[in-house]
Design a protein around this motif. Structure first.
Motif, PDB file in Angstrom:
ATOM      1  N   ALA A   1      69.133  31.661  32.373  1.00  0.00           N
ATOM      2  CA  ALA A   1      68.740  30.260  32.673  1.00  0.00           C
ATOM      3  C   ALA A   1      69.896  29.446  33.133  1.00  0.00           C
ATOM      4  O   ALA A   1      69.389  28.739  34.094  1.00  0.00           O
ATOM      5  N   THR A   2      70.887  29.783  33.000  1.00  0.00           N
ATOM      6  CA  THR A   2      71.876  28.733  33.296  1.00  0.00           C
ATOM      7  C   THR A   2      72.224  28.998  34.869  1.00  0.00           C
ATOM      8  O   THR A   2      72.352  28.158  35.602  1.00  0.00           O
ATOM      9  N   ALA A   3      72.076  30.275  35.270  1.00  0.00           N
ATOM     10  CA  ALA A   3      72.373  30.783  36.479  1.00  0.00           C
ATOM     11  C   ALA A   3      71.223  30.109  37.434  1.00  0.00           C
ATOM     12  O   ALA A   3      71.480  29.846  38.485  1.00  0.00           O
ATOM     13  N   THR A   4      70.021  30.251  37.007  1.00  0.00           N
ATOM     14  CA  THR A   4      68.889  29.419  37.685  1.00  0.00           C
ATOM     15  C   THR A   4      69.244  28.229  37.828  1.00  0.00           C
ATOM     16  O   THR A   4      68.693  27.500  38.996  1.00  0.00           O
ATOM     17  N   ALA A   5      69.711  27.436  36.867  1.00  0.00           N
ATOM     18  CA  ALA A   5      69.891  26.062  37.057  1.00  0.00           C
ATOM     19  C   ALA A   5      70.865  25.879  37.995  1.00  0.00           C
ATOM     20  O   ALA A   5      70.738  24.759  39.004  1.00  0.00           O
ATOM     21  N   LEU A   6      71.850  26.751  37.974  1.00  0.00           N
ATOM     22  CA  LEU A   6      73.121  26.652  39.010  1.00  0.00           C
ATOM     23  C   LEU A   6      72.441  26.743  40.459  1.00  0.00           C
ATOM     24  O   LEU A   6      72.835  26.126  41.551  1.00  0.00           O
ATOM     25  N   ASN A   7      71.288  27.544  40.613  1.00  0.00           N
ATOM     26  CA  ASN A   7      70.743  28.076  42.056  1.00  0.00           C
ATOM     27  C   ASN A   7      69.960  26.789  42.204  1.00  0.00           C
ATOM     28  O   ASN A   7      69.893  26.410  43.478  1.00  0.00           O
ATOM     29  N   ALA A   8      69.437  26.004  41.308  1.00  0.00           N
ATOM     30  CA  ALA A   8      68.705  25.006  41.467  1.00  0.00           C
ATOM     31  C   ALA A   8      69.656  23.777  42.082  1.00  0.00           C
ATOM     32  O   ALA A   8      69.330  22.715  42.968  1.00  0.00           O
ATOM     33  N   LEU A   9      70.730  23.780  41.517  1.00  0.00           N
ATOM     34  CA  LEU A   9      71.693  22.847  42.206  1.00  0.00           C
ATOM     35  C   LEU A   9      72.084  23.041  43.598  1.00  0.00           C
ATOM     36  O   LEU A   9      72.078  22.199  44.368  1.00  0.00           O
ATOM     37  N   ASP A  10      72.152  24.309  43.830  1.00  0.00           N
ATOM     38  CA  ASP A  10      72.692  24.888  45.052  1.00  0.00           C
ATOM     39  C   ASP A  10      71.303  24.233  46.048  1.00  0.00           C
ATOM     40  O   ASP A  10      71.500  23.893  47.051  1.00  0.00           O
ATOM     41  N   GLY A  11      70.035  24.533  45.542  1.00  0.00           N
ATOM     42  CA  GLY A  11      68.815  23.969  46.373  1.00  0.00           C
ATOM     43  C   GLY A  11      69.016  22.724  46.904  1.00  0.00           C
ATOM     44  O   GLY A  11      68.738  22.310  47.935  1.00  0.00           O
ATOM     45  N   PHE A  12      69.458  21.954  45.563  1.00  0.00           N
ATOM     46  CA  PHE A  12      69.301  20.370  46.091  1.00  0.00           C
ATOM     47  C   PHE A  12      70.611  19.918  46.771  1.00  0.00           C
ATOM     48  O   PHE A  12      70.701  19.335  47.862  1.00  0.00           O
ATOM     49  N   ASP A  13      71.720  20.634  46.690  1.00  0.00           N
ATOM     50  CA  ASP A  13      73.089  20.348  47.514  1.00  0.00           C
ATOM     51  C   ASP A  13      72.754  20.647  48.841  1.00  0.00           C
ATOM     52  O   ASP A  13      73.045  20.083  49.951  1.00  0.00           O
ATOM     53  N   VAL A  14      72.109  22.189  49.079  1.00  0.00           N
ATOM     54  CA  VAL A  14      71.764  22.339  50.559  1.00  0.00           C
ATOM     55  C   VAL A  14      70.970  21.474  51.313  1.00  0.00           C
ATOM     56  O   VAL A  14      71.113  21.129  52.372  1.00  0.00           O
ATOM     57  N   LEU A  15      69.895  20.941  50.650  1.00  0.00           N
ATOM     58  CA  LEU A  15      68.776  20.202  51.326  1.00  0.00           C
ATOM     59  C   LEU A  15      68.997  18.573  51.273  1.00  0.00           C
ATOM     60  O   LEU A  15      68.449  18.019  51.797  1.00  0.00           O
ATOM     61  N   SER A  16      70.219  18.293  50.534  1.00  0.00           N
ATOM     62  CA  SER A  16      70.531  16.925  50.309  1.00  0.00           C
ATOM     63  C   SER A  16      70.837  16.488  51.955  1.00  0.00           C
ATOM     64  O   SER A  16      70.319  15.062  52.181  1.00  0.00           O
ATOM     65  N   ILE A  17      71.384  16.953  52.799  1.00  0.00           N
ATOM     66  CA  ILE A  17      71.398  16.495  53.936  1.00  0.00           C
ATOM     67  C   ILE A  17      70.084  16.303  54.840  1.00  0.00           C
ATOM     68  O   ILE A  17      69.884  15.356  55.762  1.00  0.00           O
ATOM     69  N   SER A  18      69.237  17.204  54.560  1.00  0.00           N
ATOM     70  CA  SER A  18      67.810  16.951  55.058  1.00  0.00           C
ATOM     71  C   SER A  18      67.043  15.774  54.484  1.00  0.00           C
ATOM     72  O   SER A  18      66.500  14.986  55.319  1.00  0.00           O
ATOM     73  N   PHE A  19      67.282  15.624  53.183  1.00  0.00           N
ATOM     74  CA  PHE A  19      66.773  14.405  52.831  1.00  0.00           C
ATOM     75  C   PHE A  19      67.583  12.899  53.565  1.00  0.00           C
ATOM     76  O   PHE A  19      66.851  11.907  53.494  1.00  0.00           O
ATOM     77  N   ALA A  20      68.549  13.091  53.675  1.00  0.00           N
ATOM     78  CA  ALA A  20      69.514  11.986  54.216  1.00  0.00           C
ATOM     79  C   ALA A  20      69.416  11.830  55.700  1.00  0.00           C
ATOM     80  O   ALA A  20      69.823  10.627  56.225  1.00  0.00           O
ATOM     81  N   SER A  21      69.002  12.993  56.454  1.00  0.00           N
ATOM     82  CA  SER A  21      69.147  13.110  57.860  1.00  0.00           C
ATOM     83  C   SER A  21      68.419  11.767  58.586  1.00  0.00           C
ATOM     84  O   SER A  21      69.087  11.550  59.575  1.00  0.00           O
TER      85      SER A  21
END
Length: 435
Positions: free
Chosen positions: A22-42
């Motif tokens: 579950a913690t690793a899944t949450a870490l991957n969720a964090l990756d998902g936001f971090d990667v796409l943060s530039i898309s939201f901000a673009s």
């Protein structure tokens, strides 16, 4: 004396193992936001700095390049020094990079900070994949790895909803990165509390106090402690990287890299360009973020579907089918949507197939490499494959600049995941039964 890795592979999963997944899944969720943060901000970045689509395509690809480098370098460090310290180091890198991105004053600075952030994201992907595969039993390993990969779209959904609200409330694209930095650094104490070093790593590498650390984990999982370490694994000559190209595993490494490369090229064109495409159609930036959220709603459903179906069907065939569905969905996305509702529907369908394929692909990768090469092998595949991830947005940006419309661009980029699915169907490997 029985090898503790065989015990973990055979016996039902303890709740502490589930917490680690579950913690690793949450870490991957964090990756998902971090990667796409530039898309939201673009859209805000393009408006404030007046940059072209071609220049924006390069900015969108910077952390993908960093992810490739980080997955390769830090993935090998995870095989040498441990999965847990690698994850903690990656969190520091990611949090620092997100904070710096919020302070960027021009395209060059922002690109450098996104490249740095990507180093941590790439290393995190390699280390979390190894941890989940090694803490799960043989029966649930595919399910656990696919669930972990499914955290990516969940993070994009939750984080994207927050990002859209922040953009609407503040009008500042920097607020997306500020939130990301705070959320990333909050995970450090969580990992220290819930994620132990894997027994597979400790048995193979035998660092100081290895037996003590193994027994601590065994007891916490309700299992009897060991009186001594099991016999050492047979040592293979050469460095970790050299072993990935040794006879018997070379073809696996190369084919997995080709498959990952093609699929990532299509996947990241899709998720990186959605907000800018929607804004260019005349919709507000907040609405563009909403469409990207729908893409990740579909992605979460696709990941869940592949996770559950992998318990009954071959994950290889499931991933290939999802890749074919994703190629078709991207082509339709290029021609059909003219309203916000249609854009949301096709983004959801495209996300369902492309993210489902990604989730299953991580399970395939985890199956193919033995424990002592798992993080390094995963890192190499992700690292080299991320060149495809970086190329997708760049190629799209150049084609748009040269006057191509969305339809032909979508068809061109859909070929990556289509060819990946074809290669995967011809790919044969032997699934490992222990961590």
């Amino acid at each position: 004396m029985e090898d503790p890795r065989a015990i973990i592979a055979r016996e039902p999963m303890h709740y502490r193992q589930v917490l680690t997944v579950a913690t690793a899944t949450a870490l991957n969720a964090l990756d998902g936001f971090d990667v796409l943060s530039i898309s939201f901000a673009s859209p805000g970045i393009a408006h404030e700095w007046g940059i072209t689509r071609a220049a924006l395509g390069f900015v969108l690809s910077m952390e993908l390049i960093g992810m490739g480098i980080g997955a390769f370098l830090l993935g090998n460090l995870a095989d040498r020094f441990g999965r847990r310290p690698t994850i903690l180091g990656c969190l520091v890198i990611m949090g620092t990079g997100m904070a710096l991105a919020s302070l960027a004053g021009n395209v060059t600075m922002l690109s450098a900070f996104r490249l740095f952030t990507g180093l941590g994201i790439g290393g995190m992907l390699a280390a979390t994949g190894a941890i989940v595969a090694e803490c799960s039993n043989a029966r649930r390993r595919n399910l656990a790895v696919a669930i972990m990969a499914g955290g990516y779209p969940i993070g994009a959904i939750v984080g994207g909803s927050i990002a859209s609200a922040l953009l609407a409330a503040t009008g500042r694209w920097q607020s997306v990165f500020e939130f990301g930095a705070l959320a990333t650094l909050c995970f450090i104490p969580l990992v220290l509390w819930l994620v132990p070093e894997t027994i597979a790593f400790l048995v193979h590498k035998r660092p100081a106090r290895a037996l003590e650390k193994i027994n601590r984990t065994m007891v916490r999982q309700g299992r009897a402690p060991l009186s001594a370490l099991p016999p050492r694994d047979v040592q293979v000559a050469g460095t970790g990287v050299a072993q990935l190209f040794a006879p018997g595993i070379r073809s696996i490494t190369l084919l997995l890299t080709m498959i990952y490369f093609g699929h990532m090229m299509s996947f990241y064109f899709f998720v990186k360009w959605i907000p800018k495409i929607v804004v260019d159609m005349g919709f507000a930036a907040a609405a563009a973020g909403g469409v990207l959220v729908w893409a990740n709603v579909g992605g979460a459903l696709g990941s869940l579907g592949v996770s559950l179906l992998s318990q009954r069907f071959s994950v290889r065939y499931l991933v290939a089918a999802a890749m074919f569905g994703g190629a078709a969905a991207l082509c339709v996305f290029g021609y059909w949507p003219t309203t916000l509702a249609r854009l949301s529907i096709m983004a959801c369908v495209g996300g369902f197939f492309t993210n489902g394929a990604t989730a299953g692909l991580y399970a395939v990768i985890a199956q193919c490499f033995p424990a002592h090469l798992r993080a390094g092998g995963t890192g190499l595949v992700i690292g080299a494959g991320r060149a495809g991830a970086a190329l997708g947005p760049v190629i799209a940006g150049l084609l748009f600049t040269w006057g191509w419309s969305l339809g032909p661009v979508a068809v061109m980029l859909a070929c990556g995941t289509l060819l990946a699915g074809i290669v995967l169907l011809t790919f044969r490997y032997r699934e490992s039964t222990i961590a």
